[in-house]
Motif scaffolding. Structure first.
Motif, PDB file in Angstrom:
ATOM      1  N   SER A 148      51.296  41.264  61.608  1.00  0.00           N
ATOM      2  CA  SER A 148      51.268  41.117  60.151  1.00  0.00           C
ATOM      3  C   SER A 148      52.071  42.208  59.457  1.00  0.00           C
ATOM      4  N   LYS A 149      52.917  41.794  58.536  1.00  0.00           N
ATOM      5  CA  LYS A 149      53.650  42.726  57.694  1.00  0.00           C
ATOM      6  C   LYS A 149      53.047  42.813  56.296  1.00  0.00           C
ATOM      7  N   ASP A 150      52.277  41.782  55.923  1.00  0.00           N
ATOM      8  CA  ASP A 150      51.703  41.737  54.572  1.00  0.00           C
ATOM      9  C   ASP A 150      50.445  40.880  54.628  1.00  0.00           C
ATOM     10  N   VAL A 151      49.270  41.493  54.394  1.00  0.00           N
ATOM     11  CA  VAL A 151      47.984  40.782  54.341  1.00  0.00           C
ATOM     12  C   VAL A 151      47.330  41.081  53.003  1.00  0.00           C
ATOM     13  N   ASP A 152      46.912  40.025  52.305  1.00  0.00           N
ATOM     14  CA  ASP A 152      46.215  40.153  51.026  1.00  0.00           C
ATOM     15  C   ASP A 152      44.736  39.855  51.202  1.00  0.00           C
ATOM     16  N   PHE A 153      43.923  40.367  50.288  1.00  0.00           N
ATOM     17  CA  PHE A 153      42.537  39.906  50.173  1.00  0.00           C
ATOM     18  C   PHE A 153      42.473  38.769  49.159  1.00  0.00           C
ATOM     19  N   GLU A 154      41.493  37.903  49.326  1.00  0.00           N
ATOM     20  CA  GLU A 154      41.113  36.919  48.319  1.00  0.00           C
ATOM     21  C   GLU A 154      39.591  36.905  48.283  1.00  0.00           C
ATOM     22  N   CYS A 155      38.997  36.958  47.103  1.00  0.00           N
ATOM     23  CA  CYS A 155      37.544  37.037  46.958  1.00  0.00           C
ATOM     24  C   CYS A 155      37.060  35.797  46.220  1.00  0.00           C
ATOM     25  N   GLU A 156      36.099  35.072  46.805  1.00  0.00           N
ATOM     26  CA  GLU A 156      35.788  33.740  46.310  1.00  0.00           C
ATOM     27  C   GLU A 156      34.284  33.441  46.291  1.00  0.00           C
ATOM     28  N   LEU A 157      33.896  32.579  45.352  1.00  0.00           N
ATOM     29  CA  LEU A 157      32.555  32.000  45.351  1.00  0.00           C
ATOM     30  C   LEU A 157      32.489  30.922  46.431  1.00  0.00           C
ATOM     31  N   PRO A 225      27.432  27.207  38.666  1.00  0.00           N
ATOM     32  CA  PRO A 225      28.388  27.993  39.450  1.00  0.00           C
ATOM     33  C   PRO A 225      29.726  28.207  38.741  1.00  0.00           C
ATOM     34  N   GLN A 226      29.929  27.510  37.630  1.00  0.00           N
ATOM     35  CA  GLN A 226      31.173  27.699  36.868  1.00  0.00           C
ATOM     36  C   GLN A 226      30.994  28.729  35.749  1.00  0.00           C
ATOM     37  N   ASN A 227      29.958  29.549  35.870  1.00  0.00           N
ATOM     38  CA  ASN A 227      29.693  30.550  34.842  1.00  0.00           C
ATOM     39  C   ASN A 227      29.329  31.891  35.482  1.00  0.00           C
ATOM     40  N   LEU A 228      30.219  32.361  36.351  1.00  0.00           N
ATOM     41  CA  LEU A 228      29.969  33.594  37.088  1.00  0.00           C
ATOM     42  C   LEU A 228      31.191  34.514  37.029  1.00  0.00           C
ATOM     43  N   ALA A 229      30.945  35.779  36.831  1.00  0.00           N
ATOM     44  CA  ALA A 229      32.020  36.774  36.819  1.00  0.00           C
ATOM     45  C   ALA A 229      32.296  37.263  38.235  1.00  0.00           C
ATOM     46  N   ILE A 230      33.572  37.503  38.531  1.00  0.00           N
ATOM     47  CA  ILE A 230      34.015  38.020  39.821  1.00  0.00           C
ATOM     48  C   ILE A 230      34.746  39.343  39.589  1.00  0.00           C
ATOM     49  N   ARG A 231      34.463  40.320  40.436  1.00  0.00           N
ATOM     50  CA  ARG A 231      35.101  41.630  40.302  1.00  0.00           C
ATOM     51  C   ARG A 231      35.388  42.194  41.686  1.00  0.00           C
ATOM     52  N   ALA A 242      37.671  38.370  37.048  1.00  0.00           N
ATOM     53  CA  ALA A 242      37.923  36.957  36.785  1.00  0.00           C
ATOM     54  C   ALA A 242      36.604  36.244  36.523  1.00  0.00           C
ATOM     55  N   HIS A 243      36.691  34.933  36.298  1.00  0.00           N
ATOM     56  CA  HIS A 243      35.513  34.140  35.970  1.00  0.00           C
ATOM     57  C   HIS A 243      35.667  32.755  36.586  1.00  0.00           C
ATOM     58  N   THR A 244      34.574  32.247  37.140  1.00  0.00           N
ATOM     59  CA  THR A 244      34.649  30.947  37.813  1.00  0.00           C
ATOM     60  C   THR A 244      34.908  29.791  36.849  1.00  0.00           C
ATOM     61  N   SER A 245      34.748  30.016  35.568  1.00  0.00           N
ATOM     62  CA  SER A 245      35.072  28.964  34.591  1.00  0.00           C
ATOM     63  C   SER A 245      36.563  28.660  34.567  1.00  0.00           C
ATOM     64  N   ASP A 246      37.370  29.545  35.156  1.00  0.00           N
ATOM     65  CA  ASP A 246      38.818  29.354  35.168  1.00  0.00           C
ATOM     66  C   ASP A 246      39.300  28.490  36.329  1.00  0.00           C
ATOM     67  N   MET A 247      38.395  28.017  37.177  1.00  0.00           N
ATOM     68  CA  MET A 247      38.807  27.136  38.264  1.00  0.00           C
ATOM     69  C   MET A 247      39.464  25.871  37.706  1.00  0.00           C
ATOM     70  N   LYS A 288      35.296  46.188  47.864  1.00  0.00           N
ATOM     71  CA  LYS A 288      33.983  45.802  47.354  1.00  0.00           C
ATOM     72  C   LYS A 288      34.173  44.633  46.395  1.00  0.00           C
ATOM     73  N   GLY A 289      33.635  43.489  46.765  1.00  0.00           N
ATOM     74  CA  GLY A 289      33.712  42.312  45.915  1.00  0.00           C
ATOM     75  C   GLY A 289      32.341  41.962  45.371  1.00  0.00           C
ATOM     76  N   SER A 290      32.267  41.713  44.068  1.00  0.00           N
ATOM     77  CA  SER A 290      30.997  41.401  43.424  1.00  0.00           C
ATOM     78  C   SER A 290      31.101  40.079  42.685  1.00  0.00           C
ATOM     79  N   ILE A 291      30.067  39.263  42.811  1.00  0.00           N
ATOM     80  CA  ILE A 291      29.959  38.043  42.016  1.00  0.00           C
ATOM     81  C   ILE A 291      28.608  38.072  41.310  1.00  0.00           C
ATOM     82  N   GLU A 292      28.664  37.836  40.024  1.00  0.00           N
ATOM     83  CA  GLU A 292      27.481  37.865  39.176  1.00  0.00           C
ATOM     84  C   GLU A 292      26.362  37.021  39.773  1.00  0.00           C
ATOM     85  N   ARG A 293      25.150  37.597  39.804  1.00  0.00           N
ATOM     86  CA  ARG A 293      23.918  36.952  40.249  1.00  0.00           C
ATOM     87  C   ARG A 293      23.851  36.746  41.754  1.00  0.00           C
TER      88      ARG A 293
END
Length: 306
Positions: A148-157, A225-231, A242-247, A288-293
Motif C-alpha cells: 500500500s502506498k495510500d490507505v484512507d480511513f472511512e467511518c460509518e454507521l 438512524p438518519q439523525n446521528l452525528a459522526i465525528r 458529519a451527519h447521517t441525514s446527508d446520506m 477515534k470515531g464517534s457516532i451519536e448514541r
C-alpha cells in the motif's frame, strides 16, 4: 419492543474476553450469554450471531436479558477486553459513494466517475462485500500492507440485521434491524484504486481493514438512524464531522434494495458509507470515531513488518 422489555434501560450488547456476550449498562458488564445458556436459549460455545437471532426473535430470551441487567453479577467495563461485536457475520454489505461530498472528494483525489446522474437503485447496485477475516475489534491494530502506498480511513454507521428480511418495504425495513454499531472501512487507494471501482473487494479486504465496535446499541435506543452525528479524530485532531441525514440513500432504502436481491439473515451487517473527510493513514496513527448514541471506537495504525 426491546426497549419496553428492558424498561428503558440504555443497554449495549457487547462481545468480550473469551467470546462471551454481555450487556453494558453504565460502566458495568452483565454476563448476558451466561444467563441465556442457563435458561436454555443458547448452547455453550454459542456465537454472537446466534445470540442476536435469539434476542431478536424469541420473547423469552428477551425476558432473560431484562432480568440479567436488573440484578445479579457484573464486571467493571474497564476490566474486560472488548472484542468486535460480531466475528462471523453471514455477510458485510458496504454502501459505496453514499454521501455527495464524499463523491466529490473521490473525484478530485482518485478520478472516480461522476455518479450525480445515477438513480438511487443504480447507486445501490455498487454495494460491495467485505470479508469477515478483515474484522478487528476495539483497540485493535490496523496493519498497513507493504504493497500500500495510500490507505484512507472511512467511518460509518453500520446496521445489524436481527430478523430475516426478504422483499421488505422501506416502511417495514427498520423492523428487521437488531441494532447499530460503528464500522471503520479502511481503503487502499494506491495501487489499484485510481479510476477503478471493480477492485474494491481487494483494496478494502486486507486483514484488519474492517474495524467494528465497540458494541451494538439495540435499535430501540435509536429512533432514527438518519439523525446521528459522526465525528472522527486522527491523532487527537478532528478530521471529520458529519451527519447521517446527508446520506444519499437511507438505511431503509438499503434494506429494501438488498432484500429484493437476497435474503438478509440475522447477523448480516449493512454499513452505510462514509461521509467526506477521509484522510491518509501512517504507521503510528491513532483513530477515534464517534457516532451519536452509539459511542466511540478507537484503533491504532501500524505499518506491516517482516
Amino acid at each position: 419492543m426491546l426497549g419496553a422489555l428492558f424498561e428503558r434501560t440504555t443497554m449495549k450488547i457487547c462481545h468480550y474476553n473469551d467470546g462471551q456476550v454481555g450487556a453494558v449498562v453504565g460502566e458495568r458488564v452483565h454476563p448476558l450469554g451466561e444467563v441465556l445458556v442457563q435458561a436454555g436459549h443458547l448452547k455453550p460455545g454459542y456465537t454472537m450471531v446466534e445470540a442476536i437471532e435469539r434476542l431478536a426473535n424469541e420473547p423469552a430470551a428477551i425476558r432473560c436479558a431484562r432480568f440479567s441487567v436488573q440484578g445479579g453479577s457484573s464486571l467493571p467495563l474497564a476490566s474486560v477486553k472488548l472484542l468486535a461485536p460480531i466475528l462471523n457475520p453471514p455477510a458485510i454489505w458496504a454502501a459505496a459513494a453514499n454521501y455527495k461530498a464524499h463523491q466529490e472528494e473521490m473525484r478530485a483525489k482518485m478520478g472516480s466517475s461522476d455518479r450525480s446522474s445515477l438513480s438511487k437503485d443504480d447507486l445501490m447496485a455498487e454495494f460491495f462485500l467485505k470479508p469477515s477475516s478483515s474484522i478487528v475489534g476495539p483497540g485493535g491494530a490496523v496493519i498497513l500492507p507493504r504493497v500500500s502506498k495510500d490507505v484512507d480511513f472511512e467511518c460509518e454507521l453500520c446496521a445489524v440485521i436481527g430478523k430475516t428480511a426478504r422483499h421488505v418495504t422501506e416502511d417495514a425495513a427498520l423492523e428487521h434491524v437488531f441494532g447499530y454499531t460503528i464500522l471503520w472501512d479502511f481503503s487502499q487507494r494506491d495501487p489499484w484504486g485510481r479510476g477503478r471501482q471493480n477492485t474494491r473487494n481487494i483494496r478494502k479486504g486486507f486483514d484488519t481493514f474492517t474495524g467494528l465496535g465497540p458494541w451494538i446499541v439495540t435499535s430501540d435506543e435509536i429512533d432514527d438512524p438518519q439523525n446521528l452525528a459522526i465525528r472522527v479524530e486522527q491523532n487527537g485532531m478532528e478530521v471529520m464531522r458529519a451527519h447521517t441525514s446527508d446520506m444519499i440513500c437511507s438505511l431503509r432504502e438499503h434494506i429494501r434494495f438488498l432484500s429484493d436481491v437476497m435474503t438478509l439473515q440475522p447477523g448480516v451487517l449493512i454499513t452505510t458509507g462514509t461521509p467526506a473527510g477521509v484522510a491518509r493513514l501512517a504507521g503510528g496513527d491513532h483513530l477515534k470515531g464517534s457516532i451519536e448514541r452509539i459511542g466511540a471506537m478507537e484503533v491504532d495504525v501500524c505499518a506491516e513488518t517482516g
